[in-house]
Write an enzyme that holds these catalytic residues in place. Structure first.
Site, mmCIF file in Angstrom:
data_model
loop_
_atom_site.group_PDB
_atom_site.id
_atom_site.type_symbol
_atom_site.label_atom_id
_atom_site.label_comp_id
_atom_site.label_asym_id
_atom_site.label_seq_id
_atom_site.Cartn_x
_atom_site.Cartn_y
_atom_site.Cartn_z
ATOM 1 N N TYR A 452 0.911 -1.370 -0.105
ATOM 2 C CA TYR A 452 -0.022 -0.036 -0.528
ATOM 3 C C TYR A 452 0.929 0.799 0.121
ATOM 4 O O TYR A 452 1.134 2.459 -1.599
ATOM 5 C CB TYR A 452 -1.302 0.114 1.170
ATOM 6 N N SER A 532 -6.514 0.868 -4.440
ATOM 7 C CA SER A 532 -6.655 2.117 -4.197
ATOM 8 C C SER A 532 -5.632 3.091 -4.374
ATOM 9 O O SER A 532 -4.539 2.893 -5.509
ATOM 10 C CB SER A 532 -7.200 2.564 -2.713
ATOM 11 N N ASP A 616 -17.816 3.536 -7.770
ATOM 12 C CA ASP A 616 -16.532 4.050 -6.703
ATOM 13 C C ASP A 616 -16.512 5.562 -7.036
ATOM 14 O O ASP A 616 -15.931 6.046 -8.072
ATOM 15 C CB ASP A 616 -14.917 3.741 -7.481
ATOM 16 N N HIS A 651 -16.029 1.601 -4.123
ATOM 17 C CA HIS A 651 -14.548 1.115 -3.992
ATOM 18 C C HIS A 651 -14.147 0.391 -3.118
ATOM 19 O O HIS A 651 -13.013 -0.139 -2.816
ATOM 20 C CB HIS A 651 -14.087 2.855 -2.617
#
Length: 683
Positions: A452, A532, A616, A651
């Site tokens: 991430y 993301s 999203d 999302h």
């Protein structure tokens, strides 16, 4: 592969004298028929391809089988009932139940009845002071826009018309009279992609129309913030208001609700820290802050004079990142030591009562409740251990198993190992690698590397059913704790932001190189995955080092770094990214790694499946649409470049179980198929 034709427009922008083409700008219009047709044609190609994978249904069946066990949350008391969430196994959404003092259990709220296809989910649930009234918010189709519904807990009847157009909001009650919530003015244009910039805090008095709700904060130019939150302290004495212009840093205000028309008092008047009120005793406030304490500390101050210069240290900063909770009349400090939990208990004088003995090496969460609670609950998990809920009696400090996981997974057959590897600049980065015991380090193990690396988010060990199915197949699952995250406090976060964002990509690239060098896997058996901000990570790394991996899986990614800030709440991410309008240097830096702008003609990219949801409104799907279009137009190799677009999904939050199972069957099937497996590795 024959892909749908994606027309190229002639749109371009000028940044500091440089012209940048944006041929797929038309895909940003999520309401056009042309975009809808493109989505439909792309999905047709993608699902035709996925249907050819011989073990896709086997994976789906195994995911269903593995998922099909009862899941029950820790209970919480409100009014005269104890409430808990329960899922009987494959229900799309968990159901809220309650138990009365005589032990009778009944269903309270079933989100599966909110919509026929299970895509309307329960987003939050909050009870009035005496527990007689509940307010809950729902999300439709995965959108961040919410409705709030108010019901009588005994009859479960709606008490008034639902509140609409609520976004990025809590529901914080003041007594039994009403509650505070936050929202934006509804944008002109598409509510899924139009910019939302000025967040406002409202007070809703029960029994009145939403249009007469009181605007409490955020209505003026001086009070303009992208994110505004308000919550009432447990004793109903203070309203605490936080205002942020980005995802890091906030101003902090309080209002004494015991005084009629009490003034709004400023505690922190800048956004250089993350500070919030965790509790109060009378006028004594307890604050958690990283102001002059990058790993966070707890301070106290009197509400009558709460300026920073009057703060007193209550629990000092340590070398490890603090997460603090309260419950049962105590403070609990969870410290992250190399991404692993250590928990201590303190009294309200700041005296350490004990270290809480956790069941093993992994992540704990919980230890929160009302002051009068005598028993708190926490969960414990790691990458190979299904989450178990424990009861913790606060006075004696006694832990007991409340509920073991029913997951059909034998964790004794697997091991999780933490390693540290040097990044490109020599920085030591931790990574946890999980796999079946006895695995051969021969470079041929199918491996997913996950990351991430942003927004101060820490990746701590946790179990997931989907991951378990990958491990069962002899797959390795590796999670790298990259810079940009919060694992080592604010300094670690900042080292992966703005002009240092490349550090994050270098950390991920060297993680992959470590796995290859140590023979866990090789480039032919390596997939990279992230969602993301992690989707940006995958997009940047696959365009910088397409030779490094066989498969790339960017999910709901931020992929157009020149325009991300022009959609919905994207401008709030500028703390981490900077923006293309900021200055020439920042524009050039963003363009140098922006995935959409770095797909090059004639390059062999790995097999790629981009995933997104058409609803999203956090990271708009145009990012994924444009990236997929660029890859399809320029891919030189024979490997597929697909985009899988989930319809009526957002999302990720509230996604029905059935859709999640289908998604992971497709992701794992696509990954193994492109690594050359004609049948499942572990049939």
């Amino acid at each position: 592969m024959k892909y749908p034709t994606t027309k190229r427009g002639k749109v371009s922008d000028i940044y500091f004298g440089e012209q940048v083409a944006d041929p797929y700008r038309w895909l940003e219009d999520d309401r056009s028929e042309e975009t809808a047709e493109w989505v439909s044609k792309q999905n047709e190609v993608t699902f035709d391809y996925l249907a050819q994978i011989p073990y896709r249904e086997q994976l789906k069946d195994r995911l269903e089988e593995m998922w099909n066990y009862e899941k029950v949350s820790a209970p919480f008391k409100r009014g005269k009932y104890q409430y808990f969430y329960r899922n009987n196994g494959l229900q799309n959404q968990s159901v809220v139940y309650r138990q009365d003092e005589a032990g009778n259990v009944e269903e309270f709220l079933d989100p599966n009845k909110f919509s026929e296809d299970g895509t309307t989910s329960l987003a939050s649930l909050s009870f009035s002071k005496d527990g007689s009234i509940a307010a809950y918010s729902i999300s439709e189709g995965g959108s961040d826009w919410r409705k709030i519904i108010v019901i009588d807990v005994e009859t479960k009847k709606e008490l008034e018309a639902p509140l609409v157009d609520v976004k990025f909001s809590g529901i914080s009650w003041f007594g039994n009279e009403g509650f505070y919530y936050s929202s934006y003015d509804k944008p002109k244009g598409s509510e899924l992609s139009a910019k939302t910039d000025q967040h406002k805090l409202y007070y809703h008095k029960l029994g009145t129309a939403q249009k007469s709700d009181t605007l409490v904060f955020g209505g003026t130019a001086a009070e303009k913030h992208r994110y505004v939150g308000g919550y009432v302290t447990e004793d109903d004495r203070y309203l605490v208001i936080s205002g942020s212009v980005s995802t890091s840093g906030n101003r902090l205000f309080i209002k004494d609700l015991s005084k009629k028309d009490g003034p709004l008092v400023n505690i922190v008047n800048h956004t250089d820290s993350d500070t919030y009120v965790i509790d109060n005793v009378g006028s004594k406030l307890y604050l958690v802050t990283n102001l002059d304490a990058p790993n966070k500390k707890i301070v106290t101050v009197d509400a009558e004079n709460p300026a920073v210069e009057n703060w007193q240290t209550f629990i000092p900063e340590t070398n490890h990142v603090l997460t603090a909770t309260t419950g049962g009349g105590y403070f609990f400090t969870e410290y992250m030591v190399d991404a692993i939990s250590k928990v201590s208990q303190y009294d309200y004088q700041g005296k350490k009562v004990r270290d809480v003995e956790l069941p093993g090496v992994g992540s704990s969460s919980g230890f929160s409740g009302k002051k009068e609670d005598k028993r708190l609950y926490y969960s414990f998990t790691n990458y190979k251990t299904p989450s178990t809920t424990y009861a913790f009696d606060v006075k004696p400090g006694k832990t007991s198993v409340y509920r073991k996981s029913g997951a059909k997974f034998d964790s004794d057959l697997y091991e999780s190992k933490q390693v540290f590897y040097p990044s490109k600049d020599g920085t030591k980065v931790p990574m946890i690698i999980t796999y079946k015991k006895g695995i051969k380090l021969n470079g041929k193990n199918p491996t997913i590397l996950y990351g991430y690396g942003g927004f101060n988010v820490s990746l701590t060990p946790s179990f997931s059913v989907t991951r378990a199915v990958w491990l069962e197949q002899g797959g390795i699952y590796a999670v790298a704790n990259l810079r940009g995250g919060g694992e080592y406090g604010k300094a670690w976060h900042k080292a992966g932001t703005k002009m240092q964002k490349q550090n994050v990509f270098d950390d991920f690239i060297t993680a992959a190189e470590f796995l290859i060098k140590e023979q866990y896997t090789s480039s032919d058996f390596l997939a990279i995955n992230g969602g993301s901000n992690g989707g940006l990570l995958v997009g940047a790394v696959m365009t910088q080092r397409p030779d490094l991996m066989k498969v790339a899986l960017p999910a709901v990614g931020v992929l157009d770094m020149l325009r991300y800030h022009t959609f919905t709440s994207g401008a709030g991410w500028a703390y981490d990214y900077g923006t293309s309008e900021q200055n020439k240097e920042m524009f050039a830096y963003l363009k140098s790694y922006s995935p959409v702008h770095n797909v090059k003609k004639g390059v062999k990219y790995p097999a790629t499946m981009v995933t997104t949801g058409d609803h999203d409104d956090r990271v708009v799907p145009a990012h994924s649409f444009k990236f997929a279009a660029e890859l399809q137009a320029k891919q030189a190799g024979q490997t597929p470049t697909l985009i899988r677009i989930e319809t009526n999904a957002g999302h990720g939050a509230g996604t029905p179980i059935s859709k999640t199972i289908e998604q992971y069957a497709d992701i794992y099937g696509f990954t193994l198929f492109n690594m050359g497996f004609e049948s499942l590795p572990n049939q």
